[in-house]
Design an enzyme around this catalytic site. Structure first.
Site: not given
Ligand code: AMP
Length: 286
Positions: A42, A45, A157, A193
């Site tokens: 999203h 990312h 986040k 998210s």
């Molecule tokens: P995930 O795919 O949920 O494991 O997230 C991958 C990376 O993207 C992690 O470092 C998260 O902290 C970051 N991330 C997820 N959502 C957000 C957001 N809304 N803003 C900034 N970074 C994010």
């Protein structure tokens, strides 16, 4: 050979070709920034990818839904997966490579090593998700060793995750710089998210209250109020809005994540709460 779209990232699924691609960039003197993700990408990312391109020459994005960081009753099997859509988004964002290993390659038969970050990984989400941060620290250490980036980016986040990884990297002398990137939010304040897609329409309307409560408490703390009563009121407000259960709403030291009553040093207000079946987390600086 069919012409390849110059904007498409290299799609790497095996460790050998990944290492060759990275070695080639290294020989050319190019810096490498890693953005670890679990996919279902999203704009949050993509902000990390944009940041990677702004600070380094090559951006490698890993996509791996890591089974060892999910508890037995959590959403591993239903976690959204759409690599084709992710690759298209990464092409638009200018990523240089997508690293998408499979579970068998990451955890071959007999895999038996785990990294535990004691203390930092135990409270907050760690208390409700036993083994979660050990799974995160282990897989991120593997990803860092596979890609060997100069810098790796993580979102604020997942603030506890960011601090756990900083500590693991420091403790294990891993030769990488860890940087945090501010949370990207919807216009109404909800932190982006991959799990937001689980929210029903009514829940989606309620979800921004989590950030609103955090922001209001953070403002009051900034004006010198004590945390105790504000946090109790905040929990009651979230419950009244429909969050159930509110797992925690706490003020912590931003680095050690130890509980604090007043933000004397940089502090962080962190919360986790269920809205229906969806577990939401958020945090703000104090
Ligand atoms: P995930 O795919 O949920 O494991 O997230 C991958 C990376 O993207 C992690 O470092 C998260 O902290 C970051 N991330 C997820 N959502 C957000 C957001 N809304 N803003 C900034 N970074 C994010």
């Amino acid at each position: 050979m069919p012409p390849t779209d110059p904007a498409s990232p290299l799609h790497l699924t095996e460790l050998g070709p990944l290492r060759e691609a990275v070695a080639g960039w290294r020989r050319a003197g190019e810096s490498i920034v890693l953005v670890p993700t679990m996919g279902a990408l999203h704009p949050g990312h993509l902000a990390l990818v944009a940041h990677a391109k702004a600070i380094g020459r090559r951006a490698v994005v890993s996509i791996f839904v890591n089974p060892t960081q999910f508890g037995p009753s959590e959403d591993f099997s239903r976690y959204p997966r759409d690599v084709a859509a992710d690759l298209a988004l990464l092409a638009g964002a200018g990523a240089d490579a997508a690293w998408t290993p499979d579970v068998a390659a990451m955890y071959p038969q007999g895999f038996s090593t785990r990294i535990e970050v004691a203390g930092l990984g135990e409270g907050l989400c760690g208390a409700y998700r036993p083994g979660h941060f050990s799974g995160v620290a282990t897989v991120v250490t593997k990803l860092l060793n596979q890609v060997r980036p100069d810098i790796a980016l993580f979102g604020e986040k997942d603030f506890q995750q960011l601090q756990v990884i900083r500590r693991a990297v420091r403790d294990l002398d891993l030769a990488v710089e860890i940087r945090g990137v501010p949370t990207i939010r919807e216009a109404d304040g909800l932190a982006l998210s991959s799990r937001n897609r689980y929210l029903g329409p009514e829940e989606r309307l309620v979800a921004p209250r989590l950030q609103a409560v955090l922001a209001r408490i953070a403002a009051a703390l900034g004006e010198g109020a004590e945390a105790g009563r504000l946090l109790q009121e905040g929990i009651r407000e979230l419950e009244a809005a429909g969050f159930n259960p509110v797992q925690y709403l706490e003020l912590r030291d931003a680095e050690t994540l130890e509980r604090v009553e007043r933000p004397v040093r940089p502090a962080r207000l962190l919360a986790a709460a269920y809205l229906g079946r969806t577990r939401l987390i958020d945090n703000v600086a104090v």
